[in-house]
Design an enzyme around this catalytic site. Sequence first.
Site, PDB file in Angstrom:
ATOM      1  N   ASP A  94      43.490  31.376  61.967  1.00  0.00           N
ATOM      2  CA  ASP A  94      44.641  32.063  61.396  1.00  0.00           C
ATOM      3  C   ASP A  94      45.904  31.422  61.953  1.00  0.00           C
ATOM      4  O   ASP A  94      45.869  30.771  63.012  1.00  0.00           O
ATOM      5  CB  ASP A  94      44.620  33.561  61.730  1.00  0.00           C
ATOM      6  CG  ASP A  94      45.375  34.391  60.697  1.00  0.00           C
ATOM      7  OD1 ASP A  94      46.523  34.045  60.378  1.00  0.00           O
ATOM      8  OD2 ASP A  94      44.814  35.385  60.201  1.00  0.00           O
ATOM      9  N   ARG A 101      43.449  33.681  47.382  1.00  0.00           N
ATOM     10  CA  ARG A 101      44.434  32.934  46.607  1.00  0.00           C
ATOM     11  C   ARG A 101      43.891  31.553  46.282  1.00  0.00           C
ATOM     12  O   ARG A 101      43.480  30.819  47.181  1.00  0.00           O
ATOM     13  CB  ARG A 101      45.760  32.800  47.388  1.00  0.00           C
ATOM     14  CG  ARG A 101      46.413  34.127  47.790  1.00  0.00           C
ATOM     15  CD  ARG A 101      46.910  34.905  46.589  1.00  0.00           C
ATOM     16  NE  ARG A 101      47.589  36.126  46.980  1.00  0.00           N
ATOM     17  CZ  ARG A 101      47.009  37.299  47.110  1.00  0.00           C
ATOM     18  NH1 ARG A 101      45.711  37.418  46.854  1.00  0.00           N
ATOM     19  NH2 ARG A 101      47.692  38.366  47.463  1.00  0.00           N
ATOM     20  N   ARG A 142      42.664  42.102  57.807  1.00  0.00           N
ATOM     21  CA  ARG A 142      41.778  43.235  57.514  1.00  0.00           C
ATOM     22  C   ARG A 142      40.474  42.782  56.858  1.00  0.00           C
ATOM     23  O   ARG A 142      39.378  43.142  57.290  1.00  0.00           O
ATOM     24  CB  ARG A 142      42.469  44.233  56.579  1.00  0.00           C
ATOM     25  CG  ARG A 142      43.653  44.976  57.169  1.00  0.00           C
ATOM     26  CD  ARG A 142      44.167  45.990  56.143  1.00  0.00           C
ATOM     27  NE  ARG A 142      45.369  46.678  56.584  1.00  0.00           N
ATOM     28  CZ  ARG A 142      46.593  46.253  56.303  1.00  0.00           C
ATOM     29  NH1 ARG A 142      46.753  45.157  55.586  1.00  0.00           N
ATOM     30  NH2 ARG A 142      47.645  46.912  56.737  1.00  0.00           N
ATOM     31  N   GLU A 198      44.693  31.638  35.307  1.00  0.00           N
ATOM     32  CA  GLU A 198      43.653  32.556  34.841  1.00  0.00           C
ATOM     33  C   GLU A 198      43.983  33.013  33.424  1.00  0.00           C
ATOM     34  O   GLU A 198      44.872  33.849  33.249  1.00  0.00           O
ATOM     35  CB  GLU A 198      43.544  33.749  35.801  1.00  0.00           C
ATOM     36  CG  GLU A 198      43.131  33.325  37.212  1.00  0.00           C
ATOM     37  CD  GLU A 198      43.143  34.472  38.215  1.00  0.00           C
ATOM     38  OE1 GLU A 198      43.495  35.616  37.840  1.00  0.00           O
ATOM     39  OE2 GLU A 198      42.820  34.227  39.386  1.00  0.00           O
ATOM     40  N   HIS A 235      38.681  37.628  38.642  1.00  0.00           N
ATOM     41  CA  HIS A 235      39.637  38.333  39.502  1.00  0.00           C
ATOM     42  C   HIS A 235      39.329  39.836  39.576  1.00  0.00           C
ATOM     43  O   HIS A 235      40.150  40.690  39.236  1.00  0.00           O
ATOM     44  CB  HIS A 235      41.066  38.118  39.008  1.00  0.00           C
ATOM     45  CG  HIS A 235      42.071  38.107  40.123  1.00  0.00           C
ATOM     46  ND1 HIS A 235      43.137  37.260  40.165  1.00  0.00           N
ATOM     47  CD2 HIS A 235      42.147  38.855  41.250  1.00  0.00           C
ATOM     48  CE1 HIS A 235      43.857  37.488  41.265  1.00  0.00           C
ATOM     49  NE2 HIS A 235      43.260  38.460  41.938  1.00  0.00           N
ATOM     50  N   ILE A 236      38.134  40.141  40.071  1.00  0.00           N
ATOM     51  CA  ILE A 236      37.655  41.531  40.094  1.00  0.00           C
ATOM     52  C   ILE A 236      37.566  42.092  41.513  1.00  0.00           C
ATOM     53  O   ILE A 236      36.923  43.115  41.732  1.00  0.00           O
ATOM     54  CB  ILE A 236      36.281  41.650  39.401  1.00  0.00           C
ATOM     55  CG1 ILE A 236      35.242  40.732  40.074  1.00  0.00           C
ATOM     56  CG2 ILE A 236      36.404  41.325  37.915  1.00  0.00           C
ATOM     57  CD1 ILE A 236      33.821  40.936  39.565  1.00  0.00           C
ATOM     58  N   ASP A 274      36.727  34.224  43.050  1.00  0.00           N
ATOM     59  CA  ASP A 274      37.220  35.312  42.216  1.00  0.00           C
ATOM     60  C   ASP A 274      38.648  35.038  41.742  1.00  0.00           C
ATOM     61  O   ASP A 274      39.225  35.831  41.021  1.00  0.00           O
ATOM     62  CB  ASP A 274      37.180  36.632  43.002  1.00  0.00           C
ATOM     63  CG  ASP A 274      37.514  37.844  42.153  1.00  0.00           C
ATOM     64  OD1 ASP A 274      36.964  37.945  41.042  1.00  0.00           O
ATOM     65  OD2 ASP A 274      38.324  38.681  42.599  1.00  0.00           O
ATOM     66  N   ALA A 280      39.377  43.851  43.421  1.00  0.00           N
ATOM     67  CA  ALA A 280      39.758  45.247  43.628  1.00  0.00           C
ATOM     68  C   ALA A 280      39.294  46.156  42.490  1.00  0.00           C
ATOM     69  O   ALA A 280      39.672  47.322  42.436  1.00  0.00           O
ATOM     70  CB  ALA A 280      41.274  45.359  43.775  1.00  0.00           C
TER      71      ALA A 280
END
Length: 323
Positions: A181, A243, A161, A271, A292-293, A266, A295
Site C-alpha cells: 500500500d 479500478r 477495508r 464498460e 461491474h457487479i 469485475d 456491490a
Amino acid sequence: METIERSNSINKENLKLLITDPMDNVMLQMLQERGIKVDYKPEIDRNSLLNEIPNYDVVVVRSRTKVDKEIIERGKNLKIIARAGIGLDNIDVDEAEKRGIKIVYAPGASTDSAVELTIGLMILGARPIFQGISMVKSGSFKKLSGVELAGKTIGIVGFGRIGTKVARVCQALDMKVIAYDVVDIKERAHKMGVIPVNTIDELVTESNVISFHVTVGNDAKPIVTEEHFKQMKEGTILVNTSRAIAIDGKALLKYIDERKLTLVTDVFWHEPPKEDWEIQLARHDRVLITPHIGAQTKEAQYRVAVMTTKNLIQAIQEIGVSL
C-alpha cells in the site's frame, strides 16, 4: 483553492432533491419520513439532467450518472451531492469543493460483497469452472485441470477495508499473504500474519495471485506496468474488483500469452470495451469479465442506501435545514 460561496437560505419545505439512478426503496422511505420531498428520476438522460439540475439543492446518484464539471456548473443551487456507493469516481470532487458543495457517500457499505466476489473470481481464475459449465451445457464431460490456491502466495495491492478482509479469507484457504500500500501498513499487517512489501516489484515477483483493491482517479497512471509483467511468475492470476486503471491493459495484452497470465476482473477500462486492444483482451481465452457487479447484492445495496441516506440527512442538517 478559491471557494465559490452559495446561498444557504433554505428550509425543508422548499428543499429540492433529485435522485437520478435506481435506488433501494429504503432511501426513499427514510427521506420521506423526514418530510423531504424527492423527485425520483432513475432513467434521466444527461441532456435532461443539464436542463433540470439548476432547480435542485441536492442530487443523489449511483454509478450511471456522471456529476462532472458541466453538471456542477449548471447546478447553480446545488449544496449537496450524494453518491450511493463506496467511491467518488463519477463526481468531480475538486469542482464541487471549489463551489462549497458538500459530498456524501457510503464508504465500507459494500465491503462484504466485494470481498466475496474477489474470492469467487480468484477461484474462477484457478479452476476452469466457467469453461466446464459451458462444455457440459454443450454435451461434453471432458475433464479440465486447474491449480489449487492452497500453498500459493497472494499479493494484495491496497490494504484497506476490502484488501484486509480478502487477506483473512485467503489465510483461511492456506495461502501466504503479502501486501502493498502507499501508506504504512506494517503494524496492521504483522498483527494479521500478513507480510508487508515495500514495492510493487517485490510483490509481483513473489505472487502467484495478485488482487487489486485500490481507489484511484480515472486519470491516474497504472500501478502494474509492462516492466512488472516481465517480472511476474508464469501463470500468475490477476484479480481486479477495484479500478481497471490500476493495470496497464495494453501491456497485459502483450504479455498475457508469453507469461501465461490470467485476468479475472469485475472492472474494465471502458464498460463495455470500445478500443481495439480492449476488445481483443475481452475476447481472450485467459480473460474472464463480470459486468461491474461488486456491490450488486441485495444486502450491499440496502446498506449503501441506508448509510448514504443517514449521511445525507446529516449533511442537510449541517446546511441549516431543520428536519
